[in-house]
Design a protein around this motif. Structure first.
Motif, PDB file in Angstrom:
ATOM      1  N   VAL B 110       0.860  -1.179   0.000  1.00 19.75           N
ATOM      2  CA  VAL B 110       0.000   0.000   0.000  1.00 19.75           C
ATOM      3  C   VAL B 110       0.897   1.230   0.000  1.00 19.75           C
ATOM      4  CG1 VAL B 110      -1.849   1.213   1.207  1.00 19.75           C
ATOM      5  CG2 VAL B 110      -1.714  -1.279   1.324  1.00 19.75           C
ATOM      6  N   GLY B 111       1.131   1.782  -1.184  1.00 22.48           N
ATOM      7  CA  GLY B 111       2.033   2.928  -1.303  1.00 22.48           C
ATOM      8  C   GLY B 111       1.335   4.201  -0.883  1.00 22.48           C
ATOM      9  N   MET B 112       2.131   5.241  -0.687  1.00 16.34           N
ATOM     10  CA  MET B 112       1.511   6.489  -0.262  1.00 16.34           C
ATOM     11  C   MET B 112       2.179   7.689  -0.921  1.00 16.34           C
ATOM     12  SD  MET B 112       0.331   7.521   3.509  1.00 16.34           S
ATOM     13  CE  MET B 112      -0.845   8.841   3.734  1.00 16.34           C
ATOM     14  N   VAL B 113       1.353   8.646  -1.293  1.00 14.99           N
ATOM     15  CA  VAL B 113       1.831   9.912  -1.829  1.00 14.99           C
ATOM     16  C   VAL B 113       1.301  10.999  -0.897  1.00 14.99           C
ATOM     17  CG1 VAL B 113       1.755  11.495  -3.795  1.00 14.99           C
ATOM     18  CG2 VAL B 113       1.817   9.023  -4.184  1.00 14.99           C
ATOM     19  N   PHE B 114       2.199  11.886  -0.501  1.00 11.66           N
ATOM     20  CA  PHE B 114       1.832  12.820   0.570  1.00 11.66           C
ATOM     21  C   PHE B 114       1.399  14.173   0.021  1.00 11.66           C
ATOM     22  CE2 PHE B 114       4.522   9.599   2.258  1.00 11.66           C
ATOM     23  CZ  PHE B 114       3.989   9.327   3.500  1.00 11.66           C
ATOM     24  N   GLN B 115       0.861  14.943   0.935  1.00 11.14           N
ATOM     25  CA  GLN B 115       0.330  16.257   0.584  1.00 11.14           C
ATOM     26  C   GLN B 115       1.403  17.146  -0.046  1.00 11.14           C
ATOM     27  OE1 GLN B 115      -1.573  17.942   3.942  1.00 11.14           O
ATOM     28  NE2 GLN B 115      -2.320  19.723   2.850  1.00 11.14           N
ATOM     29  N   LYS B 116       2.529  17.239   0.678  1.00 10.56           N
ATOM     30  CA  LYS B 116       3.621  18.057   0.165  1.00 10.56           C
ATOM     31  C   LYS B 116       4.606  17.104  -0.504  1.00 10.56           C
ATOM     32  CE  LYS B 116       6.739  21.393   1.937  1.00 10.56           C
ATOM     33  NZ  LYS B 116       7.835  20.695   2.595  1.00 10.56           N
ATOM     34  N   PRO B 117       5.008  17.418  -1.742  1.00 20.26           N
ATOM     35  CA  PRO B 117       5.982  16.521  -2.383  1.00 20.26           C
ATOM     36  C   PRO B 117       7.200  16.362  -1.474  1.00 20.26           C
ATOM     37  CG  PRO B 117       5.301  18.274  -3.883  1.00 20.26           C
ATOM     38  CD  PRO B 117       4.694  18.579  -2.558  1.00 20.26           C
ATOM     39  N   ASN B 118       7.573  15.118  -1.199  1.00 17.17           N
ATOM     40  CA  ASN B 118       8.694  14.906  -0.278  1.00 17.17           C
ATOM     41  C   ASN B 118       9.734  13.960  -0.856  1.00 17.17           C
ATOM     42  OD1 ASN B 118       7.079  12.689  -0.157  1.00 17.17           O
ATOM     43  ND2 ASN B 118       7.014  12.533   2.063  1.00 17.17           N
ATOM     44  N   PRO B 119      10.316  14.329  -2.017  1.00 16.22           N
ATOM     45  CA  PRO B 119      11.373  13.453  -2.542  1.00 16.22           C
ATOM     46  C   PRO B 119      12.538  13.418  -1.557  1.00 16.22           C
ATOM     47  CG  PRO B 119      11.382  15.552  -3.685  1.00 16.22           C
ATOM     48  CD  PRO B 119      10.166  15.540  -2.817  1.00 16.22           C
ATOM     49  N   PHE B 120      13.266  12.300  -1.565  1.00 17.69           N
ATOM     50  CA  PHE B 120      14.476  12.236  -0.746  1.00 17.69           C
ATOM     51  C   PHE B 120      15.487  13.210  -1.337  1.00 17.69           C
ATOM     52  CE2 PHE B 120      13.055   7.661  -0.384  1.00 17.69           C
ATOM     53  CZ  PHE B 120      12.510   7.838   0.870  1.00 17.69           C
ATOM     54  N   PRO B 121      16.312  13.799  -0.498  1.00 19.66           N
ATOM     55  CA  PRO B 121      17.333  14.702  -1.058  1.00 19.66           C
ATOM     56  C   PRO B 121      18.458  13.912  -1.714  1.00 19.66           C
ATOM     57  CG  PRO B 121      17.416  14.679   1.340  1.00 19.66           C
ATOM     58  CD  PRO B 121      16.312  13.771   0.941  1.00 19.66           C
ATOM     59  N   LYS B 122      18.076  13.060  -2.642  1.00 26.28           N
ATOM     60  CA  LYS B 122      19.051  12.274  -3.398  1.00 26.28           C
ATOM     61  C   LYS B 122      18.724  12.469  -4.870  1.00 26.28           C
ATOM     62  CE  LYS B 122      19.210   8.709   0.138  1.00 26.28           C
ATOM     63  NZ  LYS B 122      19.598   7.351   0.403  1.00 26.28           N
ATOM     64  N   SER B 123      19.443  11.740  -5.728  1.00 25.59           N
ATOM     65  CA  SER B 123      19.201  11.916  -7.155  1.00 25.59           C
ATOM     66  C   SER B 123      17.826  11.365  -7.528  1.00 25.59           C
ATOM     67  CB  SER B 123      20.281  11.199  -7.957  1.00 25.59           C
ATOM     68  OG  SER B 123      20.102   9.815  -7.839  1.00 25.59           O
TER      69      SER B 123
END
Lengths: 430, 275
Positions: B110-123
């Motif tokens: 069960v994946g999740m996408v959050f309100q504020k985009p929260n990419p990891f600070p990686k490539s």
């Protein structure tokens, strides 16, 4: 719905009262600015005075007065079979007699003239001959450090206009030394011995080698103990521990620990590590453990703050794709917190490097003429070496003390610069 | 066309299926779920069924508990201290609050996408590759490259980023970041994707792209989206559930909820009388 009734006439912005009010506010702004500026000027001024005193006081210790002397290595005094045990004292005396032929027959004058050179001069000659046995039967030219009184005389710390009986050096010896100066035999090269010699009773030979190596071992132990323990404790408290009475109690105690006077940690180290566990006295191992106790709270507090500063969205992102707790912490939160942790750690280490009191209590202020070979050997550290020198009565140690402080400050500056550099680097890549 | 009707509101109640399909596969099913934050009773007796391979929207005024309920479905609430969930939530027939269930596996499914985009600070690459890597879904670099490309393509981001996969994900625009987060979620091949107001931080153009994407994704995934925007719910979802004060007021097909709601509160909310 509310309607705000505008007053029939607005405030009169150009009235005298209004102008005065504004002027007062501007004046207050200016005053606040001046207070701040004054504070900064005072702080910078004190710092400048401190640095200037230390630098001017220590500058003379960075050069060394040396006298160039020709030694004749007489085969009768040194045999090739036993180079170590030769009569080097006689070689020195002969060389001094050659330097001053006019007093060659006056034994008292000759002995006094011999004191221009450091009393360890014979060992300089011996070491040179041991290194190169072919010198036997030939002459050897060496620049031998002058003994402390003449070193000070040359550097001008001993005032020549003082009455003779109040001076460390009498008129006759001063004249002999001046003669050497006139003959161009006296030089003042950079004093590498300050860094590469171990401690000595003679200021002209005393150096920081033992203290630098001792401090290195000390910091090594501190780093190896306090960083893993501190970071692990901080991670547990921040990421795993449930907020409750116990975690609050631990938190309060850690904060209190950070405020405990360092001398108390020294007593603890003495009682626990030396008396109870029987670890060797004066050893960097014990000193390092004590300093770890002191650095731990700093590292824990800084690490927790750095972990807390990582936005929760990163934790959620990691959890959201099924990362387990350790993956969340190790892959995402810890790397992001690393610049902060690193800076805190280096600042903690810098604190530990300058710490004196606990080291005195575990005996790291011993007089040692050899650098430690490991973490269990007796050793001194930079601050305790400074303490020892500051306590010594010879004139030369005054400048040595300041020079030691300069070296300590240099190490601190380098550590802080590294902290800043690493912080910038890591922040850019993340 | 299928139609889901929730006759009564308060008790949540099971969804009644009518229409030609008749047997709709239920992916997520919740029965009498209550959530407490310490003393606060945030969700009260919610029961809802989410059909597979469709989009269900949770709508309702702020603080109505829709996000809280969404976060129960992948047990994200576990991470909040003092949060207690009771009742029964099933993913395919498996109770997800079962003591034996592995949360890590659940969150992969069960994946999740959050309100504020929260990419990891990686490539960009690392962002997408992280999930498959930790779950051991790939063997070898080529495999990983393929998954990353496939996920970015599915998230309609591949064309924009294929030449700069090494650049940090945080350097993308807000809309691209959110699509990157969607790509990151689908890289582990989940069955359900939870989206918590995925467009609230995006401009209208980026929102339109993400909505298009959601519409495409529903062919393969079950999507549950929390949204503030009723227009968005109407545009992207097939099912809608209306929450109010921690209660699931009404659930049914989106068309039905928006045109002919049973409950007065739904009616009031839809017509903009509160919320």
């Amino acid at each position: 719905m509310t309607v705000i009734d505008a007053p029939a006439t607005g405030p009169d912005w150009s009235s005298a009262a209004s102008n005065a009010n504004r002027r007062r506010r501007y004046a207050a702004d200016r005053r606040l600015r001046i207070y701040g500026l004054t504070a900064i000027i005072i702080a910078v001024g004190v710092l400048v005075i401190l640095l200037a005193t230390v630098l001017t006081g220590g500058a003379s210790a960075f050069v060394q007065t040396r006298v160039t002397v020709e030694f004749t290595i007489d085969p009768e005094l040194v045999s090739a079979d036993n180079i170590q045990r030769g009569n080097y004292r006689q070689i020195i005396t002969n060389a001094v007699a050659e330097l001053f032929p006019e007093i060659a027959d006056d034994r008292t004058a000759l002995t006094a003239a011999g004191r221009i050179l450091t009393s360890n001069a014979q060992f300089f000659v011996r070491d040179a001959v041991v290194a190169d046995p072919s010198l036997i039967g030939r002459t050897l030219t060496l620049a031998i450090p002058a003994s402390d009184p003449f070193d000070q005389l040359n550097k001008g710390t001993i005032a020549r206009d003082l009455p003779e009986e109040q001076r460390r050096v009498n008129d006759r010896d001063t004249a002999l030394f001046d003669q050497l100066v006139d003959r161009g035999l006296v030089s003042t090269p950079f004093n590498w011995g300050l860094f590469f010699n171990a401690d000595s009773r003679f200021p002209e030979l005393a150096g920081l080698r033992g203290a630098i190596i001792g401090s290195f071992y000390l910091l090594l132990v501190t780093l190896l103990v306090s960083v893993p323990v501190g970071i692990a404790a901080a991670i547990y408290l921040e990421e795993f521990a449930r907020r409750g009475r116990w975690s609050r109690l631990i938190e309060v105690n850690i904060n209190n620990l950070a405020a405990v006077p360092s001398v108390v940690f020294g007593l603890l180290g003495l009682a626990v590590f030396i008396n109870f566990f029987g670890l060797p006295r004066s050893a960097p191992l014990v000193g390092g453990l004590v300093l770890s106790l002191m650095t731990l709270p700093t590292i824990i507090i800084v690490t927790r703050a750095a972990l807390k500063a990582v936005p929760p969205s990163i934790r959620e992102a990691a959890y959201g794709i099924g990362a387990s707790k350790h993956q969340m912490v190790l892959h995402h939160v810890l790397p992001l917190a690393l610049p902060g942790i690193l800076t805190g750690t280096i600042i903690g280490m810098a604190q530990a490097l300058g710490e004196t009191a606990p080291l005195l209590l575990v005996g790291m202020n011993a007089f040692l003429t050899a650098a430690p070979g490991g973490i269990t050997d007796a050793a001194t550290a930079l601050p305790t070496q400074i303490y020892i020198w500051a306590d010594s009565s010879e004139r030369g140690f005054v400048a040595k003390t300041s020079a030691g402080i300069v070296v300590l400050l240099l190490f601190l500056i380098v550590m802080n610069a590294v902290a800043i550099f690493l912080r910038r680097r890591l922040e850019r890549t993340w | 066309m299928e139609q889901l009707v929730a006759p009564t509101s308060k008790m949540g109640v099971d969804v009644r299926h009518t229409g030609e399909a008749g047997t709709t596969e239920i992916k997520v099913s919740a029965q009498n779920v209550d959530v407490f934050y310490g003393e606060k009773h945030a969700i009260k007796g919610v029961s809802v069924n989410v059909p597979a391979r469709s989009v269900m929207a949770f709508i309702g005024p702020s603080g109505c508990g829709k996000s809280t309920f969404l976060r129960c479905i992948n047990r994200m609430n576990d991470t909040i201290e003092g949060c207690k969930v009771t009742g029964n939530i099933r993913l395919d027939d498996r109770d997800i609050y079962d003591a034996n269930l592995d949360v890590v596996e659940l969150r992969a499914r069960v994946g999740m996408v959050f309100q504020k985009p929260n990419p990891f600070p990686k490539s960009i690459f690392e962002n997408v590759a992280y999930g498959p890597r930790i779950h051991g879904l790939v063997h070898g670099k080529a495999d990983l490259d393929a998954i990353v490309e496939q996920s970015l393509r599915k998230a309609a981001l591949w064309e924009e980023v294929k030449d700069r996969l090494k650049e940090p994900g945080t350097g993308l625009s807000g809309g691209q970041q959110q699509r990157l987060c969607i790509a990151r979620a689908i890289a582990v091949n989940p069955e359900v994707i939870l989206m918590d107001e995925p467009c609230s931080a995006l401009d209208p153009i980026a929102t339109a792209r993400v909505e298009e994407l959601i519409d495409e994704l529903r062919q393969n995934y079950t999507i549950i989206i929390v949204t503030h925007s009723m227009q968005q719910a109407a545009r992207v979802s097939q099912q809608t559930a209306f929450f109010h004060l921690g209660i699931l007021v009404e659930t049914g097909s989106t068309e039905f909820i928006f045109t002919n709601p049973h409950d007065q509160r739904t009616q009031d909310y839809i017509t903009g009388r509160f919320g």
